[in-house]
Each structure stands twice: as C-alpha cells, then as structure tokens.
Design a protein around this motif. Structure first.
Motif, PDB file in Angstrom:
ATOM      1  N   LYS A 162       0.821  -1.214   0.000  1.00  0.00           N
ATOM      2  CA  LYS A 162       0.000   0.000   0.000  1.00  0.00           C
ATOM      3  C   LYS A 162       0.856   1.266   0.000  1.00  0.00           C
ATOM      4  CE  LYS A 162      -0.350  -0.205   5.061  1.00  0.00           C
ATOM      5  NZ  LYS A 162       0.502   0.959   5.318  1.00  0.00           N
ATOM      6  N   ASP A 163       2.134   1.132   0.371  1.00  0.00           N
ATOM      7  CA  ASP A 163       3.027   2.289   0.420  1.00  0.00           C
ATOM      8  C   ASP A 163       3.785   2.508  -0.895  1.00  0.00           C
ATOM      9  OD1 ASP A 163       2.335   2.678   3.112  1.00  0.00           O
ATOM     10  OD2 ASP A 163       3.848   1.227   3.760  1.00  0.00           O
TER      11      ASP A 163
ATOM     12  N   ASN B  79       4.517   3.461  -4.959  1.00  0.00           N
ATOM     13  CA  ASN B  79       4.157   4.630  -5.759  1.00  0.00           C
ATOM     14  C   ASN B  79       2.814   4.421  -6.443  1.00  0.00           C
ATOM     15  OD1 ASN B  79       6.637   5.778  -5.090  1.00  0.00           O
ATOM     16  ND2 ASN B  79       7.663   4.844  -6.857  1.00  0.00           N
ATOM     17  N   GLU B  80       2.151   5.532  -6.766  1.00  0.00           N
ATOM     18  CA  GLU B  80       0.831   5.451  -7.390  1.00  0.00           C
ATOM     19  C   GLU B  80       0.881   4.702  -8.715  1.00  0.00           C
ATOM     20  OE1 GLU B  80      -2.132   6.275  -6.331  1.00  0.00           O
ATOM     21  OE2 GLU B  80      -1.338   6.894  -4.391  1.00  0.00           O
ATOM     22  N   SER B  81       1.974   4.875  -9.451  1.00  0.00           N
ATOM     23  CA  SER B  81       2.082   4.205 -10.754  1.00  0.00           C
ATOM     24  C   SER B  81       2.258   2.700 -10.606  1.00  0.00           C
ATOM     25  CB  SER B  81       3.266   4.785 -11.539  1.00  0.00           C
ATOM     26  OG  SER B  81       4.470   4.610 -10.800  1.00  0.00           O
ATOM     27  N   GLU B  82       2.787   2.261  -9.449  1.00  0.00           N
ATOM     28  CA  GLU B  82       3.037   0.842  -9.235  1.00  0.00           C
ATOM     29  C   GLU B  82       1.883   0.147  -8.521  1.00  0.00           C
ATOM     30  OE1 GLU B  82       6.640   0.593  -7.080  1.00  0.00           O
ATOM     31  OE2 GLU B  82       7.888   1.412  -8.688  1.00  0.00           O
ATOM     32  N   LYS B  83       1.004   0.921  -7.915  1.00  0.00           N
ATOM     33  CA  LYS B  83      -0.074   0.320  -7.138  1.00  0.00           C
ATOM     34  C   LYS B  83      -1.055  -0.425  -8.036  1.00  0.00           C
ATOM     35  CE  LYS B  83      -0.319   3.157  -2.957  1.00  0.00           C
ATOM     36  NZ  LYS B  83      -1.143   4.076  -2.149  1.00  0.00           N
ATOM     37  N   GLY B  84      -1.675  -1.452  -7.438  1.00  0.00           N
ATOM     38  CA  GLY B  84      -2.684  -2.201  -8.150  1.00  0.00           C
ATOM     39  C   GLY B  84      -4.078  -1.696  -7.824  1.00  0.00           C
ATOM     40  N   VAL B  85      -5.044  -2.600  -7.827  1.00  0.00           N
ATOM     41  CA  VAL B  85      -6.449  -2.259  -7.633  1.00  0.00           C
ATOM     42  C   VAL B  85      -6.833  -2.532  -6.183  1.00  0.00           C
ATOM     43  CG1 VAL B  85      -8.816  -2.777  -8.330  1.00  0.00           C
ATOM     44  CG2 VAL B  85      -6.970  -2.817 -10.017  1.00  0.00           C
ATOM     45  N   GLN B  86      -7.509  -1.577  -5.580  1.00  0.00           N
ATOM     46  CA  GLN B  86      -8.057  -1.761  -4.232  1.00  0.00           C
ATOM     47  C   GLN B  86      -9.572  -1.744  -4.342  1.00  0.00           C
ATOM     48  OE1 GLN B  86      -8.081  -3.107  -1.340  1.00  0.00           O
ATOM     49  NE2 GLN B  86      -6.336  -1.963  -0.556  1.00  0.00           N
ATOM     50  N   ARG B  87     -10.205  -2.884  -4.067  1.00  0.00           N
ATOM     51  CA  ARG B  87     -11.634  -3.026  -4.319  1.00  0.00           C
ATOM     52  C   ARG B  87     -12.505  -2.449  -3.217  1.00  0.00           C
ATOM     53  NH1 ARG B  87     -15.268  -7.200  -3.284  1.00  0.00           N
ATOM     54  NH2 ARG B  87     -13.609  -8.261  -2.172  1.00  0.00           N
TER      55      ARG B  87
ATOM     56  N   ASP C  13     -12.756  -0.486   0.976  1.00  0.00           N
ATOM     57  CA  ASP C  13     -12.195   0.628   1.727  1.00  0.00           C
ATOM     58  C   ASP C  13     -11.137   0.172   2.735  1.00  0.00           C
ATOM     59  OD1 ASP C  13     -13.889  -0.777   3.304  1.00  0.00           O
ATOM     60  OD2 ASP C  13     -14.933   0.948   4.168  1.00  0.00           O
ATOM     61  N   LYS C  14     -10.668  -1.066   2.636  1.00  0.00           N
ATOM     62  CA  LYS C  14      -9.648  -1.565   3.557  1.00  0.00           C
ATOM     63  C   LYS C  14      -8.271  -1.145   3.041  1.00  0.00           C
ATOM     64  CE  LYS C  14     -12.466  -5.391   5.202  1.00  0.00           C
ATOM     65  NZ  LYS C  14     -12.594  -6.837   5.429  1.00  0.00           N
ATOM     66  N   TRP C  15      -7.920   0.069   3.367  1.00  0.00           N
ATOM     67  CA  TRP C  15      -6.716   0.686   2.808  1.00  0.00           C
ATOM     68  C   TRP C  15      -5.431   0.023   3.291  1.00  0.00           C
ATOM     69  CZ3 TRP C  15      -3.885   2.231   6.923  1.00  0.00           C
ATOM     70  CH2 TRP C  15      -4.582   2.511   8.103  1.00  0.00           C
ATOM     71  N   TRP C  16      -5.499  -0.715   4.411  1.00  0.00           N
ATOM     72  CA  TRP C  16      -4.280  -1.306   4.957  1.00  0.00           C
ATOM     73  C   TRP C  16      -3.885  -2.600   4.230  1.00  0.00           C
ATOM     74  CZ3 TRP C  16      -9.008  -1.048   7.332  1.00  0.00           C
ATOM     75  CH2 TRP C  16      -9.668  -2.244   7.569  1.00  0.00           C
TER      76      TRP C  16
END
Length: 450
Positions: free
Chosen positions: A193-194, A196-204, A206-209
């Motif tokens: 979750k930490d 970069n935005e370009s490397e992040k995948g999909v978060q389905r 609201d469990k941001w952790w």
C-alpha cells in the motif's frame, strides 16, 4: 642346475608379488573398516541429535498442553479464586483466540506458513479432544455365551458431536488446501500500500491497509480465470456448510433470562413503527423490504439483525403463552406466526448477503450463558471456519475485480474514452449479493451475482 636356480628365482618373485598384493588388500580393508567405523559413528551421532530434538519437542508440547488446559480448568481466572468463567465459555474463547493468533487477517492468497499450520492443527486437536469424552447412553443388543440376547446400555459419543466434528475437520482441511493451491500461481501479485501510485494495483474495498492486487495488462488467462472461480466455489462450499452448522448449534442453545428481561413489551417497540409497518403489510416481499432499508454500514446491518431477532423472541413467547390459554385469539396467533416467519426470512437473507457480520446481541448472550461444552466447541469451531472462508472469498473477489478492470481497459475502444467505465459485476463488499433462500440452503450450485 641353472634351470633349477631360475625356477627358484621365479618362485621367490611370485611369492613377493603375492605378499605385496595381500598387504595392499589388507591396507584397503583396514581403511574401509576405519571409514565404516567413522560413518557409523556419524550416523549414531545424527540419530542421537534427532532423538534429542524429538524429546525436546515433546517436552515443549507437553508444557504448552499443561498451560492451555490449566487455563481451561481455572476458567481463565489465574488467581485460582473461583471467579473464572464456565468451562464451556473458556473452551470457546480458547478456540477463538487460537484462530485469531494463527490466521489473523488473511491479507493475501498464499499458503499458510508451515509453522503456523502445524500449530493450528496441533492445538485444535488438543481442544477438540474434550469432545471424545462427551458421551450418551444408547441401547445395544448383547449376545451372551449361551446364545441369549439381552439389551444393555453402552456409552457412545454424543450424536451431534459424532456428526459435526468430522464434518468441521473436513471443512478445515478443504480451506487450508485451498490456500495451499495458490503456492505456484504467477498470474497475479500484490503490491504494498506504500508503493508509488504508478506501481499500485487495484483496491476493491475501503480496507486501505491491505496490499493492492495487480494482474497482467490484458487480465488473467481464461484457464487461470476458471481456476480462480473453482477456488471461489470451494471456499463458498466451506462458508455455506460452516454457516449451517453454526446456525443449527445457536438455535439449540437456550435463550438466557437476562436477554428476555431486557426485551421490549411487543414487536412494534422492538422494530420501530417504520419497519413494523413494512413487515406487517398484506403482501410482503423480503427483497423489496431490504431494498428500502439503509444497509450502508456494518453498524446499521447489525442493528437490523438485533431488532429482527428480538421481535422473533417476543412473538414466539407470546404465542407460547396464548397456547397455554384456551381462550386465546387464534387470529392473533396466526398473524404473529406469519410475522415471525417473515422476520426469520429476513435474517436468513442478511446472513447470506453479509456472512462476515459480527455476532448479534442474542448470539453473544447465548454463548456467554451456555453451559454445554459440546455446543461451545461446535459453535466456536464453525464460527472461525466461517470467518476464514469469508475472508478467502473476499481475497479471491479482489483478484477477479482487478481482472475485470484490466479486461475493460483492454477492450475499451478509442471512441469510448469519454464514456463512463462500466461497473464490474462484483460488489464493493466482496461477497455476492444474491438473496435467494435456495442459495443459502445449498440448493443452488453457487451464489449469484448482484
């Protein structure tokens, strides 16, 4: 003479050659004996080390077992003052706490670490061993030596434990095997979750952790997609079966007096005017009813569940009281029975749509007041399996959601760049939202999509 001397010399040479060969053989045999001796010494040393390790492990296991069962006997009151909880509640808490420490929150689709898996199997086996000694008397036809038959009473494991403990063990193994199946998968991966935005995948959700899921640009392959669906079906089977066992055990537990004392006087006061009017209309549709209720948060869903359970208890008690009076109104009893059936239908749909809900007020009261050790084991074991199965399904839904987004992006034409992206068919809560009773009871092959 010369010939005799030559013959004598040849004889001496042959003897010297034989002596040299014999000495060489002796040296080699001696070396082999020494090597064998050193090998056998090393083997003995290895065996001794293994034996010492096994003894140390058994000693550690014995100490852990003593500590665990001491806490159970003390009722979690380590002062020994007799202020602890009942044996049933202590055992229920032990199974719940063990599952929380071993599984925690399953953040990824990956096999359990071997040490945690071994600990879970070992300590669950300890705690379930109590049920081997919960028995009941059953009749048995005994044949005497003279051939005569007589009926005697023998002890046998209680029927509900004899049926459900092996079933829960099988569900447990199915679930751990399902996680083990993800060992060699290569078509999706997780990003912190930490990152970069370009490397992040999909978060389905609201469990941001939780880590985000990434799939290849075109999505999963067709073979992998079918395989993922198969794993989801497996987890869904475990979820349905564990939910059914848990509901059955909770239904057999007595309703505590302290819960009854806190109930409102009638169903209207429990439900509120709006919900009461909706549930008592002449033509009632449970799906339409749930569509009109605000279920946007876990707190609101749990509040509705508590109200429905309280109203069911109120109506059942009033029907029981009316049955004991010959002058009771049959019309009122029929209406209360109808309202009770509607409320129970809504509870079934809520459990099917939101399987990961916390326990209701009635469930908590029943578990805390329960004195039956067998019921305590069945309820807690089925509840932790239900929770884990629901979590595994959520993680699989995360991957399928990322796959659908990747497919949408791959199939998106340039002309539709300014059109809104079609919403994937998976819900943000992570579980399918079909509300048919046949799905919950296992009559359908799998759950439908919302």
């Amino acid at each position: 003479m010369v010939d005799d001397e030559e013959q004598t010399l040849e004889t001496h040479e042959d003897e010297e050659t034989m002596d040299a060969e014999q000495s060489t053989t002796d040296v080699e045999q001696s070396a082999e004996v020494k090597q064998e001796g050193s090998t056998s010494d090393s083997d003995k040393s290895t065996e001794q080390e293994k034996s010492a390790n096994i003894k140390e492990k058994l000693k550690t296991d014995m100490e852990q077992m003593k500590e665990k069962f001491s806490k159970l006997l003390l009722g979690e009151d380590m002062s020994g003052g007799g202020k602890g909880v009942s044996s049933a509640l202590a055992l229920s808490n032990a199974i719940t706490n063990l599952a929380a420490s071993v599984f925690g929150e399953q953040r990824k689709l990956e096999p359990m670490p071997e040490d945690r898996k071994m600990r879970w199997r070992k300590e669950v086996r300890w705690l379930l061993s109590v049920t081997d000694h919960i028995v009941e008397f059953v009749p048995y036809q005994h044949t005497a030596r003279d051939g005569s038959n007589m009926e005697i009473m023998i002890t046998k494991q209680r029927k509900d434990l004899l049926m459900n403990i092996p079933a829960l063990r099988k569900l447990d193994k199915m679930l751990t095997d399902c996680l083990d199946n993800f060992k060699d998968q290569k078509e999706f991966w997780y990003v912190s979750k930490d990152a970069n935005e370009s490397e992040k995948g999909v978060q389905r959700s609201d469990k941001w952790w939780l880590p985000t899921v990434k799939v290849p640009p075109g999505g999963l392959s067709e073979e992998s997609r079918k395989w993922m669906q198969k794993q989801k079906d497996c987890a869904n089977q475990v979820l349905k079966a564990s939910m059914a066992i848990n509901a059955e055990v909770l239904a057999e537990m007595e309703i505590p007096e302290n819960y009854i004392e806190d109930l409102p006087k009638n169903g209207r006061d429990s439900l509120g005017d709006t919900i009461y009017k909706s549930i008592t209309v002449e033509f009632f549709d449970p799906g339409q009813f749930l569509a009109t209720i605000d279920l946007s948060s876990e707190h609101k869903i749990l509040d509705l569940k508590n109200k429905m359970e309280a109203s069911i208890v109120i109506w059942k008690r009033k029907m029981h009281q009316k049955e004991s009076r010959s002058w009771g109104s049959s019309v009122k009893m029929e209406r209360r029975e109808l309202f009770e059936e509607r409320a129970e239908t809504i509870l079934i749909l809520l459990k099917q749509r939101f399987p990961g809900l916390p326990q209701s007020s009635l469930d908590i009261c029943k578990i805390e007041s329960n004195k039956d050790v067998g019921h305590a084991v069945l309820e807690s074991y089925s509840r932790v399996l239900e929770s884990l199965a629901n979590t595994v399904m959520n993680r699989i839904e995360d991957v399928l959601y990322a796959d659908e987004l990747a497919q949408d992006l791959a199939n998106k034409s340039p002309a539709s760049d300014h059109t809104p992206c079609q919403t994937p068919r998976h819900t943000p809560t992570g579980t399918p939202t079909s509300t048919t009773i046949s799905d919950f009871m296992g009559w359908g092959s799998d759950q439908g999509d919302s």
